[in-house]
Design an enzyme around this catalytic site. Structure first.
Site, PDB file in Angstrom:
ATOM      1  N   SER A 129     127.728 -16.315   1.064  1.00 26.33           N
ATOM      2  CA  SER A 129     126.938 -17.087   0.080  1.00 26.33           C
ATOM      3  C   SER A 129     127.883 -17.822  -0.842  1.00 26.33           C
ATOM      4  O   SER A 129     129.029 -17.393  -1.049  1.00 26.33           O
ATOM      5  CB  SER A 129     126.079 -16.121  -0.746  1.00 26.33           C
ATOM      6  OG  SER A 129     125.491 -16.789  -1.843  1.00 26.33           O
TER       7      SER A 129
ATOM      8  N   TYR B 257     125.610  -8.730  -6.549  1.00 30.20           N
ATOM      9  CA  TYR B 257     125.433  -9.607  -5.386  1.00 30.20           C
ATOM     10  C   TYR B 257     126.688 -10.458  -5.153  1.00 30.20           C
ATOM     11  O   TYR B 257     127.160 -10.599  -4.018  1.00 30.20           O
ATOM     12  CB  TYR B 257     124.189 -10.481  -5.562  1.00 30.20           C
ATOM     13  CG  TYR B 257     123.884 -11.351  -4.362  1.00 30.20           C
ATOM     14  CD1 TYR B 257     123.607 -10.785  -3.114  1.00 30.20           C
ATOM     15  CD2 TYR B 257     123.884 -12.741  -4.462  1.00 30.20           C
ATOM     16  CE1 TYR B 257     123.337 -11.582  -2.004  1.00 30.20           C
ATOM     17  CE2 TYR B 257     123.605 -13.548  -3.360  1.00 30.20           C
ATOM     18  CZ  TYR B 257     123.343 -12.957  -2.138  1.00 30.20           C
ATOM     19  OH  TYR B 257     123.079 -13.747  -1.035  1.00 30.20           O
TER      20      TYR B 257
END
Ligand code: NDP
Ligand code: 8X3
Length: 265
Positions: free
Chosen positions: A151, A164
């Site tokens: 990501s 995250y």
């Protein structure tokens, strides 16, 4: 030596984790259009079954599915035993480590153990477990690829996403370390790092709150699951001497995390 221009995916076995929705389901459809054979895993079997049926209609040479929880070693081992039986001694040419996601948007001060643990169990430990279990089935010097879905969050940080961001930055580190470990085997290792993409990602992050999820993409034109699926196909179909290390892919409306152009706002 004359290199081919494209690695054909027709009749090649592809394993996709998190194939029940979003990028994973779109990747299954895209590999189906290439005539690949597929092993699909996720926890929601009913959803996997629909993806497999679609894949066969689109042109998959085979599309099998089985329950997989990457956060549990026993489930991963069970899944790979099942995959081995389906492969019947044929090689697995593409491993797409896609299962993952974010859980909550709390600051560290308000963070919940369960959210942090799920984030690491799936995005980091799940990736390690599946890769360890699948590696023996990837052929040496035959154009095989491991494609990890990272990501933009693994390359920068934002408030509410410490765990995250750490997990996806862990994914990036694992990808890079694997390239060292697999040097000389001919197995390619790369990562695709998307920015904002509208899938079930935000619904999961906000624990089913659709309004909060919709607000993430309000007034902007996000990436779609198909954009990422096409990128996965492009990476997997490069000729065997080409390794696509890292791709950062964002919507045109996103300059950076937190810097998004929104219409009518
Ligand atoms: P979705 O929520 O639509 O898909 C997530 C997939 O992961 C589902 O198929 C889900 O299946 C699977 N999954 C989650 N936990 C587990 C588990 N424990 N075991 C097995 N499968 C699991 O989101 P996306 O398609 O967007 O997400 C795919 C990947 O892309 C994730 O790694 C995410 O972090 C990453 N990503 C997403 C971005 C976005 O903006 N959408 C941007 C950048 C990266 P099931 O629930 O059935 O198990
Ligand atoms: C998902 C992209 O920006 O929501 O990995 O963290 S972001």
């Amino acid at each position: 030596m004359k290199n081919p221009r494209r690695f054909t995916l027709k009749n090649k076995w592809v394993l996709i984790t998190g194939a029940s929705s979003g990028f994973g389901a779109a990747a299954a459809r895209a590999f189906a259009a290439e005539g690949a054979k597929m092993l699909l895993g996720a926890r929601r079997i009913d959803r996997l079954e629909k993806v497999a049926v679609d894949a066969k209609k689109i042109g998959a040479a085979a599309a099998h599915f089985y329950e997989l929880d990457v956060s549990k070693t026993a489930s991963v081992e069970n899944f790979i035993r099942w995959a081995k039986a389906k492969l019947k001694f044929q090689p697995l040419h593409v491993l797409v480590n896609n299962a993952g996601g974010a859980h909550g948007l709390d600051s560290v001060a308000d963070g919940k153990d369960v959210d942090w643990e799920t984030t690491f169990q799936t995005n980091v430990l799940g990736l390690l477990r599946v890769t360890r279990a699948a590696l023996p089935f990837l052929p040496r010097n035959a154009g095989a690829s491991i494609i990890n879905i990272g990501s933009i969050a693994g390359r920068t940080t934002y408030a509410g996403a410490a765990a995250y961001c750490a997990a996806k930055s862990g994914e990036l580190a694992i990808t890079r370390a694997l390239r060292h470990e697999l040097l000389g085997t001919g197995i390619r290792v790369g990562t695709i790092n998307p920015g904002l993409a509208e899938t079930e990602f935000s619904v999961v992050r906000f624990k089913g709150d659709q309004k909060k999820a919709d607000d993430v993409y309000a007034g902007m034109n996000p990436l779609t699951a198909e954009d990422i699926a096409e990128t996965i196909i492009w990476v997997a179909s490069r000729p065997p001497h080409v390794n696509i290390d890292e791709i950062l892919i964002k919507p045109t409306d996103q300059a950076e995390i937190g810097k998004v152009f929104r219409r009518n706002k």
